[in-house]
Design a protein around this motif. Structure first.
Motif, PDB file in Angstrom:
ATOM      1  N   ASP A  54      41.725 136.559  52.129  1.00 34.06           N
ATOM      2  CA  ASP A  54      43.094 137.047  52.281  1.00 34.06           C
ATOM      3  C   ASP A  54      43.095 138.506  52.729  1.00 34.06           C
ATOM      4  OD1 ASP A  54      43.964 134.567  51.420  1.00 34.06           O
ATOM      5  OD2 ASP A  54      44.192 135.204  49.324  1.00 34.06           O
ATOM      6  N   VAL A  55      42.181 139.301  52.188  1.00 35.87           N
ATOM      7  CA  VAL A  55      42.073 140.704  52.599  1.00 35.87           C
ATOM      8  C   VAL A  55      41.585 140.787  54.039  1.00 35.87           C
ATOM      9  CG1 VAL A  55      40.989 142.928  52.114  1.00 35.87           C
ATOM     10  CG2 VAL A  55      41.645 141.421  50.227  1.00 35.87           C
ATOM     11  N   ALA A  56      40.606 139.957  54.389  1.00 38.39           N
ATOM     12  CA  ALA A  56      40.096 139.947  55.759  1.00 38.39           C
ATOM     13  C   ALA A  56      41.210 139.609  56.750  1.00 38.39           C
ATOM     14  CB  ALA A  56      38.948 138.953  55.879  1.00 38.39           C
ATOM     15  N   ARG A  57      42.033 138.632  56.408  1.00 41.23           N
ATOM     16  CA  ARG A  57      43.131 138.259  57.307  1.00 41.23           C
ATOM     17  C   ARG A  57      44.175 139.368  57.421  1.00 41.23           C
ATOM     18  NH1 ARG A  57      41.890 132.786  55.470  1.00 41.23           N
ATOM     19  NH2 ARG A  57      42.986 133.146  53.492  1.00 41.23           N
ATOM     20  N   ALA A  58      44.379 140.125  56.339  1.00 41.57           N
ATOM     21  CA  ALA A  58      45.315 141.251  56.408  1.00 41.57           C
ATOM     22  C   ALA A  58      44.812 142.321  57.374  1.00 41.57           C
ATOM     23  CB  ALA A  58      45.522 141.849  55.016  1.00 41.57           C
ATOM     24  N   LEU A  59      43.495 142.574  57.387  1.00 47.02           N
ATOM     25  CA  LEU A  59      42.922 143.512  58.348  1.00 47.02           C
ATOM     26  C   LEU A  59      43.135 143.022  59.772  1.00 47.02           C
ATOM     27  CD1 LEU A  59      39.525 144.405  56.614  1.00 47.02           C
ATOM     28  CD2 LEU A  59      41.559 145.850  56.775  1.00 47.02           C
ATOM     29  N   VAL A  60      42.934 141.730  59.993  1.00 46.43           N
ATOM     30  CA  VAL A  60      43.122 141.152  61.323  1.00 46.43           C
ATOM     31  C   VAL A  60      44.581 141.293  61.766  1.00 46.43           C
ATOM     32  CG1 VAL A  60      43.120 138.982  62.621  1.00 46.43           C
ATOM     33  CG2 VAL A  60      41.168 139.573  61.151  1.00 46.43           C
ATOM     34  N   ARG A  61      45.515 140.989  60.874  1.00 49.17           N
ATOM     35  CA  ARG A  61      46.932 141.116  61.232  1.00 49.17           C
ATOM     36  C   ARG A  61      47.276 142.552  61.625  1.00 49.17           C
ATOM     37  NH1 ARG A  61      47.569 137.713  56.663  1.00 49.17           N
ATOM     38  NH2 ARG A  61      48.220 139.464  55.336  1.00 49.17           N
ATOM     39  N   ALA A  62      46.737 143.518  60.883  1.00 53.98           N
ATOM     40  CA  ALA A  62      47.010 144.925  61.197  1.00 53.98           C
ATOM     41  C   ALA A  62      46.443 145.296  62.561  1.00 53.98           C
ATOM     42  CB  ALA A  62      46.426 145.819  60.105  1.00 53.98           C
ATOM     43  N   ALA A  63      45.229 144.863  62.843  1.00 55.37           N
ATOM     44  CA  ALA A  63      44.618 145.178  64.136  1.00 55.37           C
ATOM     45  C   ALA A  63      45.396 144.546  65.282  1.00 55.37           C
ATOM     46  CB  ALA A  63      43.165 144.710  64.148  1.00 55.37           C
ATOM     47  N   LEU A  64      45.881 143.334  65.082  1.00 52.52           N
ATOM     48  CA  LEU A  64      46.655 142.666  66.129  1.00 52.52           C
ATOM     49  C   LEU A  64      47.988 143.355  66.387  1.00 52.52           C
ATOM     50  CD1 LEU A  64      45.970 138.895  65.286  1.00 52.52           C
ATOM     51  CD2 LEU A  64      45.116 140.213  67.247  1.00 52.52           C
ATOM     52  N   ARG A  65      48.509 144.087  65.402  1.00 57.29           N
ATOM     53  CA  ARG A  65      49.740 144.866  65.622  1.00 57.29           C
ATOM     54  C   ARG A  65      49.451 146.174  66.339  1.00 57.29           C
ATOM     55  NH1 ARG A  65      50.408 144.035  60.064  1.00 57.29           N
ATOM     56  NH2 ARG A  65      50.505 146.295  59.659  1.00 57.29           N
TER      57      ARG A  65
END
Length: 408
Positions: A54-65
């Motif tokens: 879940d933390v890894a996916r949050a990092l990915v979402r931030a990078a995609l923004r």
């Protein structure tokens, strides 16, 4: 400002206590999802099992923004991220650095014993997370599999002036690692200077808008250059000033002679000293090397409680929570030679009555319910086989320290 005031930190902080990944991960992910400019994350272990993903996916979402996302992991604690996650990070813009990769000889080289053990995250230069919790699901262990009960561990969420110190420390390490990859030092220096100027301007604007006073807090760092003994000295000062009660919860507790004497002297002058330590076998060295120091502490009147429902991973302490000068610390530093002599560590120290009482209540609950107090007579009568293993582990630890050029 006086030297004493600087040591205590400014009274402009808001510090919230978080216990375990069940409290820490939701708070961390919520901050990442609201981030507007950048995320800096350092951790010893980054494991994508269970809620770690879940933390890894949050990092990915931030990078995609389009946010600037920097992730640093330790080369021993995080031996290898799964290839699928590495590829996803690279594709989405999560920039990853590995601190001190092991290489062919691994821990056979004493210089590889200097690890990145701190757990820090700064979001937008305004919010800091610091503690002992890795990016690792509390119900999972890489060596032991699924756990029946969660680890006991803590972190804090901090707002205030010390966030800038944490951010600059993390940024400096990031660029040092980039420099280690044979990039041009001049370009790196200019980039770091530009980043610092922009961050300082944003930080000044944010805190000009925050006029209310808050808790007094400080960030205590340990490295192998300027801050070699800052965390240990902070512990010893607080113990020397204790008047009523000392409670320490520490996963790998092998204190040096000065720290042991400080605890013995505190107990001798009537301070109640309670230690909550690891009661469940995790690693041979840490488990057995700790036990030879118990005898002198028990003889001095120190109470030792062993936590066995799951792994105790906390590195926290609270002193005189109900007195006039409450002191508490939450961080990554164990009271053992690896943390105090070799690793990069980070603790937040807080002087606030409400915070200290909250931490005290949680530690007392862990001692009174699942914890078991160590009987001095039972300790003295433990089997000779266990005594032999304890002495062997303690001797191996001292030999390893000698090889690394350290005395403890």
């Amino acid at each position: 400002m006086t030297l004493a005031a600087r040591r205590l930190g400014r009274a402009n902080h808001q510090v919230a206590l978080l216990q375990g990944t069940l409290e820490f991960f939701p708070a961390l992910i919520a901050a990442m999802d609201l981030a507007q400019s950048d995320i800096q994350l350092e951790t010893y272990i980054f494991d994508c099992t269970g809620s770690g993903a879940d933390v890894a996916r949050a990092l990915v979402r931030a990078a995609l923004r389009g946010l600037r996302v920097h992730l640093v992991v330790d080369g021993f604690g995080t031996a290898q991220l799964p290839p699928a996650w590495r590829a996803l990070f690279a594709r989405c813009g999560v920039r990853l650095q590995v601190y001190s990769p092991m290489g062919r000889l691994g821990l056979l080289l004493p210089k590889r014993w200097r690890r990145l053990h701190r757990k820090l995250c700064v979001v937008d230069g305004r919010l800091l997370f610091c503690g002992g919790i890795n990016i690792l699901d509390d119900f999972y262990d890489p060596n032991h599999g699924t756990l029946a009960a969660p680890r006991l561990d803590f972190a804090v969420r901090v707002q205030g002036s010390l966030v800038q110190q944490a951010s600059e420390t993390m940024e400096q390490l990031w660029w040092n690692l980039r420099a280690g990859q044979d990039m041009r030092q001049r370009r790196l220096g200019l980039a770091l200077a530009d980043w610092r100027a922009a961050r300082a301007a944003r930080f000044k604007q944010r805190h000009a808008e925050q006029a209310s006073r808050g808790m007094r807090a400080a960030l205590l760092l340990r490295d192998n250059l300027r801050h070699r003994s800052r965390i240990e000295r902070s512990y010893r000062r607080a113990i020397a000033r204790a008047r009523h009660e000392i409670i320490i919860a520490n996963a790998y507790f092998i204190p040096g002679a000065k720290l042991r004497r400080a605890l013995q002297h505190a107990a001798g002058r009537g301070v109640r000293v309670q230690l909550l330590l690891q009661g469940r076998y995790e690693y041979f060295m840490q488990y057995h090397a700790a036990r030879p120091v118990y005898g002198a502490l028990l003889a001095a009147g120190v109470e030792i409680y062993e936590y066995a429902p799951s792994f105790l991973h906390a590195k926290v302490a609270v002193i005189d929570a109900q007195g006039a000068r409450p002191w508490a610390t939450v961080g990554s530093s164990n009271l053992d030679p690896l943390s105090l002599l070799l690793a990069r560590e980070a603790n937040v120290m807080v002087r606030d009555a409400d915070f200290a009482r909250q931490l005290r209540a949680r530690l007392l609950a862990a001692m009174q319910q699942p914890g078991q107090r160590l009987n001095p007579l039972h300790y003295a009568d433990r089997p000779w086989q266990q005594r032999l293993l304890d002495r062997l582990a303690f001797g191996l630890m001292r030999a390893a320290l000698w090889l690394s050029g350290n005395r403890y």
